[in-house]
Design a protein around this motif. Sequence first.
Motif, PDB file in Angstrom:
ATOM      1  N   LEU A 106       0.825  -1.213   0.000  1.00 53.70           N
ATOM      2  CA  LEU A 106       0.000   0.000   0.000  1.00 53.70           C
ATOM      3  C   LEU A 106       0.857   1.260   0.000  1.00 53.70           C
ATOM      4  O   LEU A 106       0.574   2.222  -0.717  1.00 53.70           O
ATOM      5  CB  LEU A 106      -0.936  -0.001   1.211  1.00 53.70           C
ATOM      6  CG  LEU A 106      -2.100  -0.989   1.175  1.00 53.70           C
ATOM      7  CD1 LEU A 106      -2.904  -0.907   2.465  1.00 53.70           C
ATOM      8  CD2 LEU A 106      -3.003  -0.693  -0.016  1.00 53.70           C
ATOM      9  N   ILE A 107       1.902   1.261   0.824  1.00 56.19           N
ATOM     10  CA  ILE A 107       2.743   2.454   0.927  1.00 56.19           C
ATOM     11  C   ILE A 107       3.503   2.715  -0.367  1.00 56.19           C
ATOM     12  O   ILE A 107       3.621   3.860  -0.811  1.00 56.19           O
ATOM     13  CB  ILE A 107       3.706   2.340   2.119  1.00 56.19           C
ATOM     14  CG1 ILE A 107       2.934   2.319   3.429  1.00 56.19           C
ATOM     15  CG2 ILE A 107       4.709   3.497   2.116  1.00 56.19           C
ATOM     16  CD1 ILE A 107       1.997   3.494   3.624  1.00 56.19           C
ATOM     17  N   PHE A 108       4.034   1.672  -0.996  1.00 57.95           N
ATOM     18  CA  PHE A 108       4.711   1.860  -2.281  1.00 57.95           C
ATOM     19  C   PHE A 108       3.739   2.397  -3.334  1.00 57.95           C
ATOM     20  O   PHE A 108       4.098   3.235  -4.171  1.00 57.95           O
ATOM     21  CB  PHE A 108       5.338   0.550  -2.760  1.00 57.95           C
ATOM     22  CG  PHE A 108       6.686   0.277  -2.171  1.00 57.95           C
ATOM     23  CD1 PHE A 108       7.694   1.235  -2.226  1.00 57.95           C
ATOM     24  CD2 PHE A 108       6.970  -0.937  -1.556  1.00 57.95           C
ATOM     25  CE1 PHE A 108       8.949   0.989  -1.691  1.00 57.95           C
ATOM     26  CE2 PHE A 108       8.223  -1.195  -1.007  1.00 57.95           C
ATOM     27  CZ  PHE A 108       9.212  -0.222  -1.079  1.00 57.95           C
ATOM     28  N   THR A 109       2.491   1.925  -3.299  1.00 50.35           N
ATOM     29  CA  THR A 109       1.483   2.393  -4.255  1.00 50.35           C
ATOM     30  C   THR A 109       1.176   3.875  -4.060  1.00 50.35           C
ATOM     31  O   THR A 109       1.186   4.663  -5.017  1.00 50.35           O
ATOM     32  CB  THR A 109       0.185   1.574  -4.114  1.00 50.35           C
ATOM     33  OG1 THR A 109       0.468   0.189  -4.343  1.00 50.35           O
ATOM     34  CG2 THR A 109      -0.862   2.045  -5.111  1.00 50.35           C
ATOM     35  N   VAL A 110       0.899   4.250  -2.803  1.00 48.24           N
ATOM     36  CA  VAL A 110       0.580   5.651  -2.510  1.00 48.24           C
ATOM     37  C   VAL A 110       1.793   6.541  -2.754  1.00 48.24           C
ATOM     38  O   VAL A 110       1.679   7.647  -3.290  1.00 48.24           O
ATOM     39  CB  VAL A 110       0.084   5.796  -1.055  1.00 48.24           C
ATOM     40  CG1 VAL A 110      -0.169   7.261  -0.721  1.00 48.24           C
ATOM     41  CG2 VAL A 110      -1.192   4.985  -0.841  1.00 48.24           C
ATOM     42  N   SER A 111       2.979   6.059  -2.359  1.00 48.08           N
ATOM     43  CA  SER A 111       4.205   6.832  -2.568  1.00 48.08           C
ATOM     44  C   SER A 111       4.454   7.087  -4.057  1.00 48.08           C
ATOM     45  O   SER A 111       4.859   8.190  -4.455  1.00 48.08           O
ATOM     46  CB  SER A 111       5.407   6.098  -1.969  1.00 48.08           C
ATOM     47  OG  SER A 111       5.292   5.988  -0.567  1.00 48.08           O
TER      48      SER A 111
END
Length: 452
Positions: free
Chosen positions: A328-333
């Motif tokens: 999720l964090i890689f996607t949002v980042s």
Amino acid sequence: MELIKKEHDLTEGVIWKKLVIFFMPILLGSLFQQLYTTADAVILGRFAGVDALASIDAIYSLTKLPVNFFVGLSSGATIIVSQYFGAKNYEDLSKTVHTAIAFAISGGLVLSIMGIVLAPYFLKLMQVPDDIFNYSLSYARIFFAGMAASMVYNVGTGILRAVGNSKSTFYFLIVANIVNVVLDLLFVGLFRWHVAGAAFSTVIAQILSASLVIIALIKTALPCKIIPKKIRFHKAVLKSIFRLGLPIGVQSSLYPLANMLIQSNINQFGTNSIAAWALCGKLDLLIWLIIDSFGITISTFTAQNYGARNYSRIRKGVNICMGISLTLIFTVSGALYVWCRDLSFLFISDVEVIELTAILMKFLSPLYFLYIGGEVFSGAIRGTGETFKPMVLTLIGTCACRVLWILLAVPLNPTIIMVLWSYPVSWLITSVMFIVYYQIYYHSRLADNLSS
């Protein structure tokens, strides 16, 4: 009991599904809370003016500090309830719940009295300007008058989440925040009560949310059921709550201090830098909400399974939680890195500020993942009942590292990017410390239990 296992028991079932189902209401609730906060500010600024907004912002840290401390302190009860729920020890779970509610009521009343009496002295200490002093004082005293309701709500929602029920707290939050906005429109917009109207809206909404939580705990079929006449202190339970919760409360209180130092350094680069950094805080909000929500999720998951002695399931859960969080964090980042400039235009039209914001976001976006380990592994460790060492690791890895970076590294190259390096450096150090400690801790405390 079958209903309990199916809907709320995190000790059985497909791990990733359990984690996601528990996580989503917490994340959505946090997002809704932010939307409400924005609406609240818009209403106050539109109908009461800049002075009203300034008078509340000037004492924001004063109103949040005691709440953060006592919510952190009450986290001790949440951990204990989760462990007893996992262990199916419903008798001690009931004692813990009734003690926690008694603590919330009494602690809230003490905070109310202290806040109302000491507010003028704290406002002077904070050097609140004379032209908004009376507005700030009015808001602070009304706000503190409702502290008992705020405490009961926070403790009550912690109890419900501890037994795997994160959906009800989400619904209560929606109802309370809608009521808050409606009352803002009525008290501030129609009656023109200025900041007092906003304060009364907040307190009434807190009373409503606390009432909904108490009603839910009284009517629930779960073992966290409250019987009003049984609300009292159990000495041994209260001691355990303080033992587990005090380190979390201290951490919650001291954590913002390092960020205040960083903010003061950013302020020296001028208005555009301040505005750009504030805009970054709006753009990357989802990052922090996701990671914080997973921290709560894995802590509850670990506590229940620790109580049930499902130690191998804990390790699997932590690994899966890390995998989902990173995804999720890689996607949002990635989205922030590509579209940070376009997203900035939703909040501001100043080209210079937007360009600076884009520079800062493109620097930070690829590095947010470094923060995840410190939150997920610390949440897992706290779920086992160890809260002191996570506090120490966090204060060293996050607070101390940021302070040292500002004092020692920034003077060598005094730029805003150099100041911001304090964040990824502290994230990396904190995450590495927790990963190493978790491996040692798991094998020394959890793995040993597998053979017992």
